[in-house]
Design a protein around this motif. Structure first.
Motif, PDB file in Angstrom:
ATOM      1  N   LEU A  72       0.843  -1.198   0.000  1.00 32.60           N
ATOM      2  CA  LEU A  72       0.000   0.000   0.000  1.00 32.60           C
ATOM      3  C   LEU A  72       0.879   1.249   0.000  1.00 32.60           C
ATOM      4  CD1 LEU A  72      -2.813  -0.979   2.543  1.00 32.60           C
ATOM      5  CD2 LEU A  72      -3.007  -0.837   0.064  1.00 32.60           C
ATOM      6  N   MET A  73       1.973   1.193   0.787  1.00 33.62           N
ATOM      7  CA  MET A  73       2.921   2.316   0.805  1.00 33.62           C
ATOM      8  C   MET A  73       3.486   2.541  -0.597  1.00 33.62           C
ATOM      9  SD  MET A  73       2.989   3.524   3.866  1.00 33.62           S
ATOM     10  CE  MET A  73       4.381   4.646   3.742  1.00 33.62           C
ATOM     11  N   TRP A  74       3.826   1.436  -1.250  1.00 36.86           N
ATOM     12  CA  TRP A  74       4.387   1.495  -2.603  1.00 36.86           C
ATOM     13  C   TRP A  74       3.376   2.116  -3.570  1.00 36.86           C
ATOM     14  CZ3 TRP A  74       2.479  -1.975  -6.525  1.00 36.86           C
ATOM     15  CH2 TRP A  74       3.182  -1.920  -7.735  1.00 36.86           C
ATOM     16  N   LEU A  75       2.105   1.695  -3.451  1.00 36.75           N
ATOM     17  CA  LEU A  75       1.066   2.233  -4.331  1.00 36.75           C
ATOM     18  C   LEU A  75       0.893   3.734  -4.113  1.00 36.75           C
ATOM     19  CD1 LEU A  75      -1.934  -0.280  -4.442  1.00 36.75           C
ATOM     20  CD2 LEU A  75      -0.311   0.302  -6.234  1.00 36.75           C
ATOM     21  N   ALA A  76       0.887   4.128  -2.845  1.00 34.17           N
ATOM     22  CA  ALA A  76       0.653   5.538  -2.529  1.00 34.17           C
ATOM     23  C   ALA A  76       1.839   6.403  -2.946  1.00 34.17           C
ATOM     24  CB  ALA A  76       0.380   5.694  -1.038  1.00 34.17           C
ATOM     25  N   GLU A  77       3.056   5.896  -2.701  1.00 30.66           N
ATOM     26  CA  GLU A  77       4.235   6.731  -2.935  1.00 30.66           C
ATOM     27  C   GLU A  77       4.727   6.660  -4.375  1.00 30.66           C
ATOM     28  OE1 GLU A  77       6.885   5.493   0.143  1.00 30.66           O
ATOM     29  OE2 GLU A  77       5.983   6.840   1.631  1.00 30.66           O
ATOM     30  N   GLU A  78       4.827   5.433  -4.909  1.00 26.90           N
ATOM     31  CA  GLU A  78       5.390   5.289  -6.252  1.00 26.90           C
ATOM     32  C   GLU A  78       4.356   5.537  -7.337  1.00 26.90           C
ATOM     33  OE1 GLU A  78       8.817   4.002  -6.742  1.00 26.90           O
ATOM     34  OE2 GLU A  78       8.913   4.582  -4.619  1.00 26.90           O
ATOM     35  N   LYS A  79       3.138   5.017  -7.108  1.00 27.69           N
ATOM     36  CA  LYS A  79       2.120   5.086  -8.163  1.00 27.69           C
ATOM     37  C   LYS A  79       1.181   6.276  -7.988  1.00 27.69           C
ATOM     38  CE  LYS A  79       3.321   1.144 -10.093  1.00 27.69           C
ATOM     39  NZ  LYS A  79       3.654   0.956 -11.516  1.00 27.69           N
ATOM     40  N   GLY A  80       1.268   6.929  -6.841  1.00 21.18           N
ATOM     41  CA  GLY A  80       0.417   8.094  -6.600  1.00 21.18           C
ATOM     42  C   GLY A  80      -1.072   7.782  -6.555  1.00 21.18           C
TER      43      GLY A  80
ATOM     44  N   LEU B 294      -2.967   4.204  15.558  1.00 17.94           N
ATOM     45  CA  LEU B 294      -2.041   5.329  15.384  1.00 17.94           C
ATOM     46  C   LEU B 294      -0.593   4.882  15.527  1.00 17.94           C
ATOM     47  CD1 LEU B 294      -4.027   8.175  17.171  1.00 17.94           C
ATOM     48  CD2 LEU B 294      -3.535   7.955  14.728  1.00 17.94           C
ATOM     49  N   VAL B 295      -0.355   3.969  16.477  1.00 20.52           N
ATOM     50  CA  VAL B 295       1.002   3.429  16.653  1.00 20.52           C
ATOM     51  C   VAL B 295       1.436   2.703  15.378  1.00 20.52           C
ATOM     52  CG1 VAL B 295       2.357   1.706  17.892  1.00 20.52           C
ATOM     53  CG2 VAL B 295       0.849   3.244  19.167  1.00 20.52           C
ATOM     54  N   TRP B 296       0.529   1.916  14.848  1.00 18.46           N
ATOM     55  CA  TRP B 296       0.787   1.140  13.618  1.00 18.46           C
ATOM     56  C   TRP B 296       1.192   2.060  12.465  1.00 18.46           C
ATOM     57  CZ3 TRP B 296      -0.826  -4.045  11.680  1.00 18.46           C
ATOM     58  CH2 TRP B 296      -1.063  -4.094  10.304  1.00 18.46           C
ATOM     59  N   LEU B 297       0.409   3.123  12.251  1.00 16.02           N
ATOM     60  CA  LEU B 297       0.683   4.031  11.135  1.00 16.02           C
ATOM     61  C   LEU B 297       1.980   4.805  11.363  1.00 16.02           C
ATOM     62  CD1 LEU B 297      -2.854   5.435  10.263  1.00 16.02           C
ATOM     63  CD2 LEU B 297      -1.565   3.645   9.101  1.00 16.02           C
ATOM     64  N   ASP B 298       2.240   5.086  12.630  1.00 16.25           N
ATOM     65  CA  ASP B 298       3.457   5.806  12.977  1.00 16.25           C
ATOM     66  C   ASP B 298       4.681   4.960  12.675  1.00 16.25           C
ATOM     67  OD1 ASP B 298       4.190   8.303  13.947  1.00 16.25           O
ATOM     68  OD2 ASP B 298       4.864   7.396  15.849  1.00 16.25           O
ATOM     69  N   ARG B 299       4.591   3.687  13.008  1.00 10.99           N
ATOM     70  CA  ARG B 299       5.731   2.789  12.858  1.00 10.99           C
ATOM     71  C   ARG B 299       5.947   2.354  11.412  1.00 10.99           C
ATOM     72  NH1 ARG B 299       4.531  -1.892  16.165  1.00 10.99           N
ATOM     73  NH2 ARG B 299       4.953  -2.964  14.222  1.00 10.99           N
ATOM     74  N   LEU B 300       4.835   2.045  10.718  1.00  9.54           N
ATOM     75  CA  LEU B 300       4.946   1.433   9.391  1.00  9.54           C
ATOM     76  C   LEU B 300       4.775   2.420   8.253  1.00  9.54           C
ATOM     77  CD1 LEU B 300       2.735  -1.691  10.176  1.00  9.54           C
ATOM     78  CD2 LEU B 300       5.217  -1.636  10.114  1.00  9.54           C
ATOM     79  N   GLY B 301       4.372   3.634   8.574  1.00 11.70           N
ATOM     80  CA  GLY B 301       4.104   4.612   7.527  1.00 11.70           C
ATOM     81  C   GLY B 301       2.612   4.689   7.255  1.00 11.70           C
ATOM     82  N   ASP B 302       2.179   5.841   6.759  1.00 10.50           N
ATOM     83  CA  ASP B 302       0.744   6.051   6.538  1.00 10.50           C
ATOM     84  C   ASP B 302       0.466   6.249   5.053  1.00 10.50           C
ATOM     85  OD1 ASP B 302      -1.860   6.744   6.479  1.00 10.50           O
ATOM     86  OD2 ASP B 302      -1.722   8.359   7.952  1.00 10.50           O
TER      87      ASP B 302
ATOM     88  N   ARG C 141     -16.904   0.380  -7.716  1.00  8.77           N
ATOM     89  CA  ARG C 141     -16.698  -0.301  -8.994  1.00  8.77           C
ATOM     90  C   ARG C 141     -16.251  -1.741  -8.806  1.00  8.77           C
ATOM     91  NH1 ARG C 141     -16.422   2.200 -13.854  1.00  8.77           N
ATOM     92  NH2 ARG C 141     -17.550   4.157 -13.801  1.00  8.77           N
ATOM     93  N   TYR C 142     -15.521  -1.987  -7.729  1.00 13.77           N
ATOM     94  CA  TYR C 142     -14.946  -3.317  -7.555  1.00 13.77           C
ATOM     95  C   TYR C 142     -14.597  -3.509  -6.098  1.00 13.77           C
ATOM     96  CZ  TYR C 142     -12.021  -7.395  -8.379  1.00 13.77           C
ATOM     97  OH  TYR C 142     -11.503  -8.663  -8.355  1.00 13.77           O
ATOM     98  N   ARG C 143     -14.602  -4.781  -5.646  1.00 10.52           N
ATOM     99  CA  ARG C 143     -14.150  -5.072  -4.304  1.00 10.52           C
ATOM    100  C   ARG C 143     -13.168  -6.236  -4.373  1.00 10.52           C
ATOM    101  NH1 ARG C 143     -17.072  -7.529   0.514  1.00 10.52           N
ATOM    102  NH2 ARG C 143     -18.139  -8.842  -0.985  1.00 10.52           N
ATOM    103  N   HIS C 144     -11.999  -6.019  -3.802  1.00  9.35           N
ATOM    104  CA  HIS C 144     -11.022  -7.098  -3.734  1.00  9.35           C
ATOM    105  C   HIS C 144     -10.958  -7.604  -2.303  1.00  9.35           C
ATOM    106  CE1 HIS C 144      -7.407  -9.421  -4.468  1.00  9.35           C
ATOM    107  NE2 HIS C 144      -6.877  -8.873  -3.400  1.00  9.35           N
ATOM    108  N   VAL C 145     -11.139  -8.933  -2.128  1.00  8.32           N
ATOM    109  CA  VAL C 145     -11.017  -9.537  -0.801  1.00  8.32           C
ATOM    110  C   VAL C 145      -9.646 -10.175  -0.704  1.00  8.32           C
ATOM    111  CG1 VAL C 145     -11.951 -11.250   0.777  1.00  8.32           C
ATOM    112  CG2 VAL C 145     -13.486  -9.991  -0.720  1.00  8.32           C
ATOM    113  N   GLY C 146      -8.894  -9.809   0.321  1.00 10.68           N
ATOM    114  CA  GLY C 146      -7.564 -10.384   0.484  1.00 10.68           C
ATOM    115  C   GLY C 146      -6.494  -9.316   0.304  1.00 10.68           C
ATOM    116  N   VAL C 147      -5.246  -9.756   0.383  1.00 10.91           N
ATOM    117  CA  VAL C 147      -4.150  -8.787   0.356  1.00 10.91           C
ATOM    118  C   VAL C 147      -3.944  -8.212  -1.041  1.00 10.91           C
ATOM    119  CG1 VAL C 147      -2.890  -9.806   2.284  1.00 10.91           C
ATOM    120  CG2 VAL C 147      -2.414 -10.566  -0.034  1.00 10.91           C
ATOM    121  N   ILE C 148      -3.375  -7.019  -1.046  1.00 12.63           N
ATOM    122  CA  ILE C 148      -2.964  -6.378  -2.284  1.00 12.63           C
ATOM    123  C   ILE C 148      -1.468  -6.574  -2.418  1.00 12.63           C
ATOM    124  CG2 ILE C 148      -2.588  -4.128  -3.337  1.00 12.63           C
ATOM    125  CD1 ILE C 148      -5.277  -3.333  -2.495  1.00 12.63           C
ATOM    126  N   ASN C 149      -1.034  -6.956  -3.602  1.00 13.13           N
ATOM    127  CA  ASN C 149       0.396  -7.035  -3.881  1.00 13.13           C
ATOM    128  C   ASN C 149       0.585  -6.564  -5.325  1.00 13.13           C
ATOM    129  OD1 ASN C 149      -0.390  -9.257  -5.491  1.00 13.13           O
ATOM    130  ND2 ASN C 149      -0.171 -10.628  -3.741  1.00 13.13           N
TER     131      ASN C 149
END
Lengths: 159, 178
Positions: free
Chosen positions: B84-92, B108-116, B151-159
């Motif tokens: 998700l970080m990659w999608l937000a940062e690299e792909k905009g 909040l701890v999670w987002l702080d540690r892993l990035g938002d 438009r669409y729903r994906h169940v499961g992880v995004i990669n």
């Protein structure tokens, strides 16, 4: 003897009380409670796909049971309750799908199978009758001709 | 007629084979969302970062975006977080978060540690919006078009694979005709 019967009964009921997920809900009447039990046994859990929401311990089933209860207390009809859940989770949650163009075949298959079977049986019976009639029915001319042939054969065999 | 009847079993077998073959490889645990083609349900929920502020569905207007349902209790959400970080940062890609049945402090701890990766995160501790969206297990990701329609729903992880093969085509189509 009575002791054994009692013990068996107890064992049976212990199983029953564990089979259903215990929720603490208050109902105005016994009918309401039965209505609730029927509803939750006809709704399917989207997470644990082969269980109804009555049997399932999944958090989503709990949410769904809460919603069923909430809507019941708000005076919604069974149909409204099921429709509200279908609008969120899709037709999947119905254990009894509506009859429409997509589910027509599903509902009609038993009737089609029975009708098809009846047709096959009728076909077999009619055919059997027809061949029976042919077997017994020789016209007088045919009979005379057959006797002539048989008589002729006797003569030849006499020789 | 008799000839035809001889071929009937073969015909039945072929039809059955085709029907059953179509089902092979499909994951029966992934259900199509009932909300496809409908607008995101109405909601008024707090902003995760800003307890005083509320968010509603006008959030999704103007641009095709993703709505990612997550919680700190969900191990697969940890799995997909870097992507998700990659999608937000690299792909905009504009991604909104729905923090589902979680505790604010933990999130909040999670987002702080892993990035938002999220433009904004909706805080839904009771799972009401999740319920209205038909969420049955995190992580789930919705593609929402510029009019706020699912438009669409994906169940499961995004990669990266899911992104390339599944989400990107849907997003392109949503951008194309709205």
């Amino acid at each position: 003897m009575t002791r054994i019967v009692l013990a068996t009964l107890l064992a049976l009921f212990a199983g029953l009380s564990q089979a259903e997920v215990a929720d603490v809900y208050d109902f105005d009447s016994r009918e309401q409670e039965l209505r609730y039990q029927n509803l939750i046994s006809e709704l399917r859990c989207p997470k644990c796909q082969n269980q109804n929401i009555a049997d399932s311990n999944a958090p989503i089933s709990e949410d769904m049971r809460n919603e069923v209860y909430r809507m019941m207390q708000a005076g919604a009809s069974n149909e409204e309750i099921v429709d509200a859940l279908v609008a969120r989770f899709g037709e999947f949650v119905r254990y009894k799908p509506e009859l429409d163009s997509r589910t027509f075949l599903l509902w009609a298959t038993p009737a089609i199978a029975v009708l098809g079977g009846l047709l096959v049986v009728a076909g077999v019976v009619i055919r059997a009758r027809r061949s029976e009639r042919q077997a017994q029915g020789l016209s007088p001319e045919e009979r005379a001709r057959a006797e002539r042939i048989l008589a002729g054969q006797n003569k030849t065999s006499d020789r | 007629m008799k000839r035809f009847l001889l071929f009937l079993p073969l015909l039945v077998a072929v039809v059955l084979g085709v029907v059953l073959f179509a089902g092979i490889g499909k994951d029966p645990t992934k259900l199509e969302s009932a909300l496809i083609g409908k607008t995101v349900p109405e909601f008024t929920l707090a902003d995760l970062h800003n307890p005083g502020a509320t968010l509603d569905r006008s959030l999704f207007r103007g641009e095709v975006s993703l709505l990612n349902v997550w919680g700190t209790w969900c191990p697969s959400c940890r799995d997909e977080h870097d992507d998700l970080m990659w999608l937000a940062e690299e792909k905009g890609v504009p991604i909104f978060g729905l923090n589902y049945k979680d505790k604010r402090e933990d999130a909040l701890v999670w987002l702080d540690r892993l990035g938002d990766p999220y433009r904004a995160t909706i805080y839904d501790p009771k799972g009401t919006l999740g319920f209205d969206l038909g969420v049955y297990g995190a992580p789930e990701t919705f593609v929402i078009d510029a009019d706020g329609v699912v438009r669409y729903r994906h169940v499961g992880v995004i990669n990266p694979k899911v992104w390339e093969e599944t989400l990107l085509p849907v997003i392109r189509e949503a951008r194309g005709n709205s």
